[in-house]
Design a protein around this motif. Structure first.
Motif, PDB file in Angstrom:
ATOM      1  N   GLN B 131       0.789  -1.143   0.062  1.00  0.00           N
ATOM      2  CA  GLN B 131      -0.111   0.028  -0.006  1.00  0.00           C
ATOM      3  C   GLN B 131       0.790   1.401  -0.073  1.00  0.00           C
ATOM      4  OE1 GLN B 131      -2.898  -0.164   3.118  1.00  0.00           O
ATOM      5  NE2 GLN B 131      -3.237   2.143   3.023  1.00  0.00           N
ATOM      6  N   PRO B 132       0.666   2.243  -0.913  1.00  0.00           N
ATOM      7  CA  PRO B 132       1.324   3.504  -0.894  1.00  0.00           C
ATOM      8  C   PRO B 132       1.695   4.082   0.463  1.00  0.00           C
ATOM      9  CG  PRO B 132      -0.067   3.634  -2.545  1.00  0.00           C
ATOM     10  CD  PRO B 132      -0.602   2.254  -1.932  1.00  0.00           C
ATOM     11  N   ILE B 133       2.919   4.390   1.023  1.00  0.00           N
ATOM     12  CA  ILE B 133       3.155   4.898   2.374  1.00  0.00           C
ATOM     13  C   ILE B 133       2.444   6.124   2.604  1.00  0.00           C
ATOM     14  CG2 ILE B 133       4.974   5.798   3.685  1.00  0.00           C
ATOM     15  CD1 ILE B 133       6.895   3.951   2.087  1.00  0.00           C
ATOM     16  N   GLU B 134       1.976   6.832   1.608  1.00  0.00           N
ATOM     17  CA  GLU B 134       1.408   8.101   2.042  1.00  0.00           C
ATOM     18  C   GLU B 134      -0.112   7.830   2.414  1.00  0.00           C
ATOM     19  OE1 GLU B 134       1.880  10.440  -1.402  1.00  0.00           O
ATOM     20  OE2 GLU B 134       0.721   9.095  -2.889  1.00  0.00           O
ATOM     21  N   THR B 135      -0.617   6.770   2.160  1.00  0.00           N
ATOM     22  CA  THR B 135      -2.141   6.318   2.472  1.00  0.00           C
ATOM     23  C   THR B 135      -2.061   5.700   3.814  1.00  0.00           C
ATOM     24  OG1 THR B 135      -2.083   4.366   1.311  1.00  0.00           O
ATOM     25  CG2 THR B 135      -2.650   6.155   0.127  1.00  0.00           C
ATOM     26  N   LEU B 136      -0.784   5.186   4.384  1.00  0.00           N
ATOM     27  CA  LEU B 136      -0.626   4.534   5.797  1.00  0.00           C
ATOM     28  C   LEU B 136      -1.171   5.390   6.904  1.00  0.00           C
ATOM     29  CD1 LEU B 136       2.476   2.263   5.122  1.00  0.00           C
ATOM     30  CD2 LEU B 136       0.262   1.751   4.846  1.00  0.00           C
ATOM     31  N   SER B 137      -1.597   4.777   7.925  1.00  0.00           N
ATOM     32  CA  SER B 137      -1.947   5.596   8.980  1.00  0.00           C
ATOM     33  C   SER B 137      -0.489   5.862   9.579  1.00  0.00           C
ATOM     34  CB  SER B 137      -2.751   4.538   9.984  1.00  0.00           C
ATOM     35  OG  SER B 137      -1.809   3.683  10.601  1.00  0.00           O
ATOM     36  N   LYS B 138      -0.681   6.963  10.629  1.00  0.00           N
ATOM     37  CA  LYS B 138       0.664   7.343  11.221  1.00  0.00           C
ATOM     38  C   LYS B 138       1.468   6.197  11.912  1.00  0.00           C
ATOM     39  CE  LYS B 138       1.256  10.112  15.190  1.00  0.00           C
ATOM     40  NZ  LYS B 138       0.400  11.194  16.332  1.00  0.00           N
ATOM     41  N   GLY B 139       0.962   5.449  12.671  1.00  0.00           N
ATOM     42  CA  GLY B 139       1.497   4.300  13.342  1.00  0.00           C
ATOM     43  C   GLY B 139       2.118   3.439  12.396  1.00  0.00           C
ATOM     44  N   TYR B 140       1.510   2.980  11.240  1.00  0.00           N
ATOM     45  CA  TYR B 140       2.233   2.303  10.126  1.00  0.00           C
ATOM     46  C   TYR B 140       3.392   2.796   9.542  1.00  0.00           C
ATOM     47  CZ  TYR B 140      -0.868  -1.860  10.550  1.00  0.00           C
ATOM     48  OH  TYR B 140      -1.459  -3.212  10.812  1.00  0.00           O
TER      49      TYR B 140
END
Ligand SMILES: Nc1ncnc2c1ncn2[C@@H]1O[C@H](COP(=O)(O)OP(=O)(O)OP(=O)(O)O)[C@@H](O)[C@H]1O
Ligand SMILES: [Mg+2]
Lengths: 244, 322
Positions: B131-140
Motif C-alpha cells: 500500500q502506498p506509504i502516503e496512505t498509511l496511518s501514522k503508526g504504520y
C-alpha cells in the motif's frame, strides 16, 4: 557507482509511480505536434527534415523541464525524506548525480516518444539522418542543461512553485543571452569581451549550431560544462541548505 | 566495553539560537541511552549531528570508531536511523521503500531479502506491504521507518521518538524489540514518555536548552526526586500528622486527606523504619504503607524548569498522573 544507481533507479521509478510521467509525456508530444505541424508549417515547407520540430524545443523545455526539475530537491526537503537519503551511506555527489541522471533519463524517454516524427519525414522524403541524430543529441544536451539548473535551484527552496518560477527565469536568461534583449543590458557599460562571454553562454546559439548538423566539440563541451557547473552548485547548495 | 558512539563538546547554532550547547557523552555496546527533554531542548538536533545529517558548529562525533565528518560513509553504514516524524517516500510502497533502503546499504540480494523479511516481521508490517506509504496511518508510517532502520542489523541505532503514534500493543512490542536488540547494539532513543525510560533505557540524559542537566540510570534519576524514599501512609489515628512530623529524619508531612499522609525525608535519609516502627509502637491501624522510589516526572520538571514542586497539599494518590 552502485549507490548512485540505487538512487537513480528509485528516482526514475518514482516518476512512473505518479501520473506525472504520463501527463508530462502526453503534453510534451501534444505540444511538439502542434508547434511542428501548425506553427512550424511542417508540410508546407516541402522539405524533408525536422528543423521546425527541433526549433521549438528550447521554448518547450523552458517550461516543461523546470516542471520536472522543481521536485528533485524541494520535495525531498519538504517531506523530510532528505534526512533519510543523506544519512544512508551514499555520498552527496552520488545522490545529486543519481537524481539528475534519473530526471535526464526521463526526458530522454519523453524525447524518444517523438520518434514517429522521424518516421514521418523518412516516409515522406529523404532526410539527412545525420542531421536528425545531431538534432536529437543537441536537444537532449540542452534538456540536461535546463535540468541541471532546475536541480540546483530546487535545492534552494522547499516550495516547488518557487523553484519552478526561479528556474524558468534563470533558464530564460540562459536561453536568450545571445539575443539583444539581454546583450543590450551589457553593451552600455561592459567591455566587448564581457558581452562576448555573455553571448557565448546562450543555449540557443549552441543548440542551433548542433541542430544544423555541425557537430562541433565546443558546442558539446559547452553543454557538458554547463551541466557540470550547475550540478556542482547543486551539491554545494544542498549541503548548505539541507537543514534550513 | 566497546564505545560505539562518542560525542565530545558537540554544539550547534542556528543563527543566534544555540540549539545544542557543549554536549558530551558516549554509548557502549549493550547500552540503551534515553534522551529526555522538553520540546525544543535539542534532542533531535543532537541526533541529526550524530547521524551526519547536520554538521556541528563545534565538537566531534565518532560512530563505531569512525569520525562522522572525516569517514562519513563508514560511520553512516554502522547506523540505523529513524528520523523525527519517520519521513519516507510517500509514493512508494513499504516493500519497494525497504528494498531501496537495503540496496542503498549495499546488501546483496539474499541478505536484503532476509533482512527485510525479519524487519517486516518484527514491526508487523505484513498487512500493508503493497500500500502506498502516503496512505498509511501514522503508526504504520512509524513502523515503516523503524523497519528501514533495523533491516541491515546495524551495530548503532538512533531512534527519534520510536513509539510516538503507536497503539499500546505496538508500543509494548517496540519496547520489547529494543530490549531484544540492546544486548549487542548501542542504542539511543528520544522519548516524551517517562515510563519508557524505566522500561527500556539503561541510562538517560535529561537535556534542557541544549545542555545536559542530568545523566544517570533511571534509578539514579529517580533517586534525585524529592519523593525518593518518601513514605505514604494511611492510618486511622488521632494526631498522626504531628506524630509523623516529629520523627527523626522527617522533613515534612503533607496531608492527603482521608487519613493519608505523605512523609518526606530530609535529603538522603531513609525513614521507612522510623515510620513503620512508630506506627507499630503506637498500635496504629495502618491501612496502607508505600515507600516511593522517586518520581521521574518530578525530577524532569525540576531539572528542566527549575520549579520546586512539592506542593503543600498533594493530589490524592492515583490522580497525580495528570
Ligand atoms: N533548521 C533549523 N533552523 C532553525 N532553528 C532550528 C532548526 N532546527 C531546529 N531548530 C531549533 O533548535 C531547537 C532544538 O530543536 P530540536 O528539534 O532539536 O528539539 P527537540 O528536543 O527534538 O524537541 P521535540 O521534543 O519537540 O522534538 C529548537 O529551538 C528549534 O526551533
Ligand atoms: Mg525532536
Amino acid at each position: 557507482m552502485s549507490r548512485m544507481l540505487t538512487v537513480f533507479r528509485r528516482e526514475l521509478a518514482s516518476y512512473f509511480n505518479t501520473p506525472l510521467a504520463y501527463v508530462f509525456i502526453i503534453i510534451f508530444l501534444f505540444l511538439t505536434g502542434i508547434f511542428t505541424f501548425y506553427l512550424g508549417n511542417f508540410f508546407g515547407r516541402g522539405q524533408a527534415d525536422l528543423k521546425p520540430f527541433f526549433s521549438f524545443h528550447p521554448w518547450l523545455y523552458l517550461f516543461l523541464v523546470p516542471a520536472i526539475a522543481m521536485r528533485l530537491w524541494a520535495e525531498e526537503r519538504k517531506s523530510g525524506s532528505i534526512e533519510l537519503l543523506l544519512t544512508l551511506p551514499i555520498s552527496l555527489a552520488d545522490a545529486v548525480l543519481g537524481k539528475f541522471l534519473a530526471a535526464w533519463a526521463f526526458t530522454a524517454i519523453a524525447l524518444a516518444c517523438t520518434f514517429p516524427m522521424w518516421l514521418t519525414v523518412a516516409y515522406l522524403g529523404d532526410p539527412d539522418h545525420g542531421v536528425i541524430v545531431a538534432g536529437y543529441l543537441g536537444s537532449l544536451l540542452m534538456a540536461g542543461g535546463y535540468l541541471a539548473i532546475g536541480s540546483a535551484v530546487s535545492s534552494l527552496s522547499k516550495n516547488q512553485v518557487i523553484a519552478f518560477v526561479i528556474t524558468v527565469v534563470v533558464c530564460f536568461l540562459f536561453t536568450v543571452s545571445g539575443a539583444p534583449i539581454v546583450l543590450d543590458a551589457f553593451t552600455a557599460w561592459a567591455p566587448q569581451r564581457v558581452v562576448d562571454i555573455v553571448a557565448s553562454l546562450s543555449f540557443l546559439t549552441h543548440f542551433e549550431a548542433i541542430t544544423n548538423g555541425v557537430l562541433d566539440l565546443r558546442d558539446i563541451f559547452y553543454f557538458v560544462s554547463m551541466i557540470g557547473f550547475w550540478l556542482f552548485a547543486n551539491l554545494v547548495l544542498v549541503d548548505a541548505r539541507k537543514a534550513a | 566495553m566497546e564505545r560505539m558512539i562518542e560525542v565530545e563538546g558537540l554544539a550547534r547554532h542556528f543563527g543566534p539560537l544555540v540549539a545544542v550547547d557543549d554536549v558530551s557523552f558516549s554509548v557502549s555496546r549493550g547500552e540503551v541511552l534515553g534522551f529526555l527533554g522538553p520540546n525544543g531542548a535539542g534532542k533531535s538536533t543532537t541526533m541529526k549531528m550524530i547521524t551526519g545529517f547536520l554538521a556541528p558548529t563545534r565538537g566531534r562525533v565518532a560512530v563505531a570508531g569512525n569520525d562522522i565528518a572525516r569517514k562519513a560513509l563508514a560511520a553512516k553504514a554502522a547506523i540505523g536511523y529513524l528520523p523525527e516524524g519517520a519521513p519516507a517516500y510517500g509514493d512508494m510502497t513499504p516493500a519497494s521503500f525497504l528494498a531501496f533502503a537495503a540496496r542503498a546499504r549495499g546488501l546483496g540480494r539474499a541478505a536484503a531479502r532476509a533482512g527485510i523479511e525479519r524487519a517486516v516481521e518484527q514491526v508487523e508490517l505484513q498487512a500493508v506491504l503493497e500500500q502506498p506509504i502516503e496512505t498509511l496511518s501514522k503508526g504504520y508510517k512509524r513502523r515503516v521507518g523503524l523497519a528501514q532502520a533495523i533491516l541491515h542489523d546495524p551495530p548503532v541505532l538512533i531512534l527519534d521518538e520510536p513509539t510516538d503514534g503507536l497503539d499500546p500493543n505496538q508500543k509494548h512490542q517496540v519496547r520489547n524489540l529494543i530490549l531484544g536488540m540492546a544486548r549487542d547494539k548501542a542504542i539511543i532513543i528520544s522519548t516524551h514518555i517517562l515510563e519508557e525510560v524505566g522500561a527500556v533505557c539503561s541510562r538517560a540524559l535529561i537535556i534542557a536548552q541544549g545542555r545536559i542537566v542530568a545523566d544517570g540510570t533511571p534509578r539514579e534519576l529517580e533517586a534525585m526526586s524529592r519523593y525518593h524514599n518518601a513514605v505514604q501512609i494511611r492510618v486511622a489515628a488521632e494526631g498522626a500528622e504531628a506524630a509523623l512530623a516529629g520523627l527523626p529524619g522527617v522533613e515534612r508531612v503533607v496531608a492527603l486527606g482521608e487519613g493519608a499522609y505523605q512523609v518526606f525525608p530530609t535529603a538522603g535519609a531513609s525513614i521507612t523504619e522510623a515510620v513503620a516502627g512508630h506506627a507499630r509502637a503506637q498500635g496504629w491501624e495502618v491501612e496502607q504503607l508505600v515507600v516511593e522510589a522517586g518520581r521521574l516526572d518530578e525530577v524532569f520538571r525540576r531539572m528542566t524548569t527549575g520549579e520546586q514542586d512539592v506542593p503543600e497539599s498533594l493530589p490524592a494518590p492515583g490522580e497525580e498522573a495528570a
